[in-house]
Each structure stands twice: as structure tokens, then as C-alpha cells.
Design a protein around this motif. Structure first.
Motif, short mmCIF file in Angstrom:
data_model
loop_
_atom_site.label_atom_id
_atom_site.label_comp_id
_atom_site.label_asym_id
_atom_site.label_seq_id
_atom_site.Cartn_x
_atom_site.Cartn_y
_atom_site.Cartn_z
N GLY A 87 8.71 -8.74 1.60
CA GLY A 87 9.52 -7.43 1.34
C GLY A 87 9.07 -6.41 0.39
N LYS A 88 7.56 -6.53 0.14
CA LYS A 88 7.15 -5.39 -0.65
C LYS A 88 5.71 -4.92 0.02
CE LYS A 88 7.71 -7.97 -5.03
NZ LYS A 88 7.13 -8.75 -6.30
N SER A 89 5.50 -3.86 -0.75
CA SER A 89 4.18 -2.96 -0.12
C SER A 89 2.92 -3.38 -0.63
CB SER A 89 4.77 -1.39 -0.51
OG SER A 89 4.44 -1.13 -1.66
N ALA A 90 1.83 -2.82 -0.04
CA ALA A 90 0.58 -3.14 -0.87
C ALA A 90 0.46 -2.78 -2.26
CB ALA A 90 -0.37 -2.79 0.12
N GLU A 91 1.10 -1.69 -2.20
CA GLU A 91 0.98 -0.84 -3.86
C GLU A 91 1.80 -1.63 -4.69
OE1 GLU A 91 1.90 0.58 -0.74
OE2 GLU A 91 0.85 2.57 -0.70
#
Length: 436
Positions: free
Chosen positions: A52-56
Motif C-alpha cells: 500500500g505504499k509508493s516507492a517514494e
């Protein structure tokens, strides 16, 4: 533009793992690809962060560059462990931490099995010609309900991912639903293997309440005559009726087919029957000449026939993709037929164990002579640590397998073949065609 968010595959389960107390990390198993993956160090931390997270966001949390995180996510996606930007490709069972090396490049050991096959009874209502256990009458000393429940509790505490309930005919055990329900409550995935002749509307309704559950139905022929030569002609329509009842209750059904010279020409007919019935998958494996199947020893496929059989399955797998799953990836050496297929191996004693009706624990049903212990006499954890497993975990192979460039990927094929045909569990797989 919105950032891409990482989603783990719903087919992946994982657990903390110490690899025998030496290296801590995470063990991942993908039910879709049957890929086994071991993540350690930074890779394990990245996995725990990624849902549920972005790479950033992951990069910020772990104080890494976005480029480093995206390289890791691309590899995970290629192994169909996550969805990030694309579709991913076929996975295999090489650990991410040893990318480029095979699973068997070093000793393989997990703190507990990934799968346990639990043969709950030797009782069976059929007398199949190819039965490796000569099932029929129940054993006098089969585990009681309480002993079986205690075993399931321990397997749950060891984070075993799946229990396959089998027999004999598992549905003849009066407490089978109690056992399967208990496994589900303890968070273990359940699979039932049955001949389906006892599947009534009532039984199907009970199974449907266990959802999600996979039901494997044994079927060796597409006609009454071909099926009957294995299981009796009078049982063919009963089996089809049981399958249809399961499907009416929206249960995922996989046909399980033991292949020999007797039914090798029926492969396409069985696939067509599967399509007609609307089952989810077909798993075709090789007849093993033990038990009553000793009388069929001359009907076991040769190495050349096995090669051609796997090539046909690989072709049909591609043709029917999206319509019917045809299991090929789980066959040792299948990747030598088609590089896109997974490098699955014999996991007996390394990540697979079998519990017999009397509580004996063995590497697999074909290696019953390698008794590691009995759950009445010791805990499953103690039995899993027994020295009898060591040859299967270290795989110090002999013969052609010791010199083969693919040994670290396939692990030497089927170890039961080596024991049965050459008398030594570390000898070459005498039915491997590679190099012939």
C-alpha cells in the motif's frame, strides 16, 4: 500524476524464518507459481514496508534512494510477488537473496514444512489398481480425533502454510470435517483429495462452508472404460456426479491424474473433459509403482515418454491459458522442456512432509521407508529436526545428477525414483531424460 502503489499478490503467504537458527529472514510462498523465496536483511525490510505504499514512501522510510527501491520492486514483480507497474512474469523457486543461483546450491532447510500432507485414514471405498498405499481397510492404530487435532495445533504453531487431507478416502473418516474446520480456524490453508464418489449435496454444502478450500479429485480416464481400468467402471458416473456437485457449490476443483502407458493416450481427452465439466485445473503426475501399483510396473513411463509427456503438457498449458490451468511448473525438470516454466523440485524432507494414518512422519508417500518419527512419541518439531532428513536437505547427489549443470535448480529430480530404481536416495534420477 499519482504515484504507483505497491500491492502484494493475494496468492503469497509469508512467515518469519531462521533457516535452522543460522540466518534470519522471511520465507515467502506463492500459491500461484509455487515459487519459494527467502528474503533476508534489507530485502526482508523492504517486503514488510511495501504493501500500500509508493516507492517514494518506502525509500523515505528506509532511507534509500527511489532507484534502489524500484530495482527491488521490479524483481519482486518479475516473480509475481507484487503488483507495481506491470504484470510480472513466471516465478520460480530460486531465492531472491541468491539471484542467479539455484535453490539447491547450498543446504536447504526451513524451520518447519511449507506443506504437510495428512493421510487421515487408510480406509477407502475403492480398490484402485494403481494405489500406492494399497488402501482399503482402516489401520487399527490410526490417530484419534484428539491426537489429530493436537497435531494440527502444533502445525499451526509452526506456521505451516497448508495441510492436504487425504487417505485412503479422507471422507470415510467420521471426524474429517472437524479436522478441516480446525485447521481453517488455526489459519492453515486446506486442501482435500478425494475420489468424489461420496460427494453428495450435503457433503458439498459442508465443504463450501470451509471456503476457501481446494478439492482435488482423482480421475485417470475420460471414459467409463479407461477410468474403469483403474477404479472400476461402476464408479465413473459417481465421480462425475460428485465433481458436478462440488462445482454447483462453487468449489474450486482440480483433477488429479496418475499417468501411465495405460492412459497416456487419454491426456487430451481428460483435458477436454475438464473443460466440459468446468473445473479449475488439471494436475497430471507420474504413476509410481508401489503398493497395488507394483502390478503396473511395466506400465510406468520411460524417460523418453516422460519428456514427450511434459512437452505435450507445456504446449497444452499455453493453448488453454485463461480457460484451464494445467499444472506443469510443479514437475521436476519441467523448465528443461520450456525455459518459461518454473524450476520446481522435489521438496520431500526440505519443505514437505507427510503424516501417515498411524502418526508416522515421512518425507513423502513414496519414501515411507524413511520414517523420521511418530507424533505419538515426539513433537512434530522434534521429528522435523531428526537426522533422517539430512540427505534430502543437503542433496549430495551421485551419478549423472552430480555432474549436471542444472542440479542446483532441480535438486536431482525425484528422489523416490533414485531409491526405487537404484537403491540409493542420493543416486541420479533414473527417469530423467536430460543428457540422453
Amino acid at each position: 500524476m499519482a504515484a504507483h502503489v505497491v500491492r502484494r499478490s493475494p496468492n503469497v503467504v509469508y512467515r518469519s524464518e531462521t533457516r535452522g537458527g543460522t540466518v534470519e529472514g522471511l520465507l515467502l510462498f506463492n500459491y500461484s507459481t509455487r515459487g519459494i523465496h527467502f528474503l533476508e536483511g534489507l530485502a526482508a525490510k523492504l517486503w514488510e514496508e511495501c504493501e500500500g505504499k509508493s516507492a517514494e514512501e518506502i525509500a523515505h522510510s528506509l532511507k534509500l534512494s527511489k532507484a534502489e527501491v524500484e530495482r527491488f520492486l521490479a524483481e519482486l514483480e518479475a516473480r509475481r510477488l507484487v503488483r507495481y507497474k506491470g504484470e510480472g512474469s513466471e516465478g520460480d523457486n530460486e531465492a531472491l537473496s541468491t539471484s542467479g543461483k539455484g535453490m539447491w546450491s547450498s543446504r536447504v532447510y526451513f524451520d518447519s514444512p511449507i506443506f504437510v500432507q495428512f493421510d487421515v485414514t487408510n480406509a477407502c471405498n475403492l480398490r484402485c489398481a494403481h494405489c500406492v498405499t494399497s488402501s482399503g481397510e482402516p489401520l487399527e492404530n490410526e490417530l484419534s480425533t484428539q491426537e489429530a487435532l493436537s497435531l494440527i495445533d502444533e502445525l499451526a504453531s509452526l506456521r505451516v502454510f497448508q495441510i492436504g487431507f487425504s487417505g485412503g478416502e479422507a471422507l470415510l473418516r467420521r471426524d474429517i470435517f472437524t479436522l478441516m474446520e480446525h485447521a481453517k480456524k488455526r489459519g492453515i490453508k486446506v486442501q482435500l483429495t478425494t475420489n468424489a464418489t461420496l460427494i453428495s449435496e450435503e457433503v458439498a454444502e459442508k465443504l463450501a462452508k470451509l471456503e476457501p478450500i481446494t478439492v482435488g479429485v482423482s480421475l485417470e480416464g475420460a471414459t467409463k472404460q479407461s477410468y474403469g481400468s483403474f477404479r472400476g467402471e461402476e464408479n465413473f458416473e459417481r465421480t462425475l456426479s460428485g465433481i458436478r456437485e462440488l462445482l454447483r457449490h462453487s468449489l474450486p476443483v482440480k483433477l488429479k491424474v496418475a499417468v501411465s502407458r495405460r492412459n497416456l493416450s487419454e491426456v487430451d481427452a481428460i483435458i477436454n473433459l475438464a473443460l466440459e465439466l468446468g473445473v479449475e485445473a488439471v494436475d497430471m503426475f507420474l504413476l509410481y509403482p508401489e503398493g497395488r501399483a507394483r502390478s503396473m510396473k511395466d506400465e510406468a513411463l520411460s524417460s523418453t515418454e516422460i519428456r514427450d509427456f511434459l512437452a505435450l503438457l507445456a504446449k497444452r498449458r499455453m493453448e488453454y491459458e485463461g480457460k484451464l490451468a494445467i499444472d506443469v511448473d510443479d514437475k521436476p525438470n519441467a523448465f528443461l522442456i520450456d525455459a518459461s516454466l518454473g524450476a520446481s523440485t522435489c521438496g520431500a524432507g526440505a519443505y514437505w512432509a507427510e503424516v501417515l494414518p498411524n502418526g508416522d512422519v515421512v518425507p513423502c508417500i513414496f519414501l515411507r521407508s524413511m520414517r523420521a518419527g511418530n507424533v505419538r512419541e515426539a513433537s512434530f518439531k522434534e521429528i522435523w529436526q531428526a537426522s533422517v532428513w539430512e540427505p534430502l536437505r543437503s542433496r549430495r547427489l551421485k551419478g549423472r545428477c552430480s555432474e549436471c549443470e542444472h542440479a542446483s535448480r532441480c535438486g536431482g529430480g525425484c528422489r523416490a525414483n533414485a531409491l526405487l530404481l537404484l537403491g540409493d536416495i542420493m543416486q541420479e534420477d533414473a527417469l530423467c531424460w536430460y543428457g540422453d
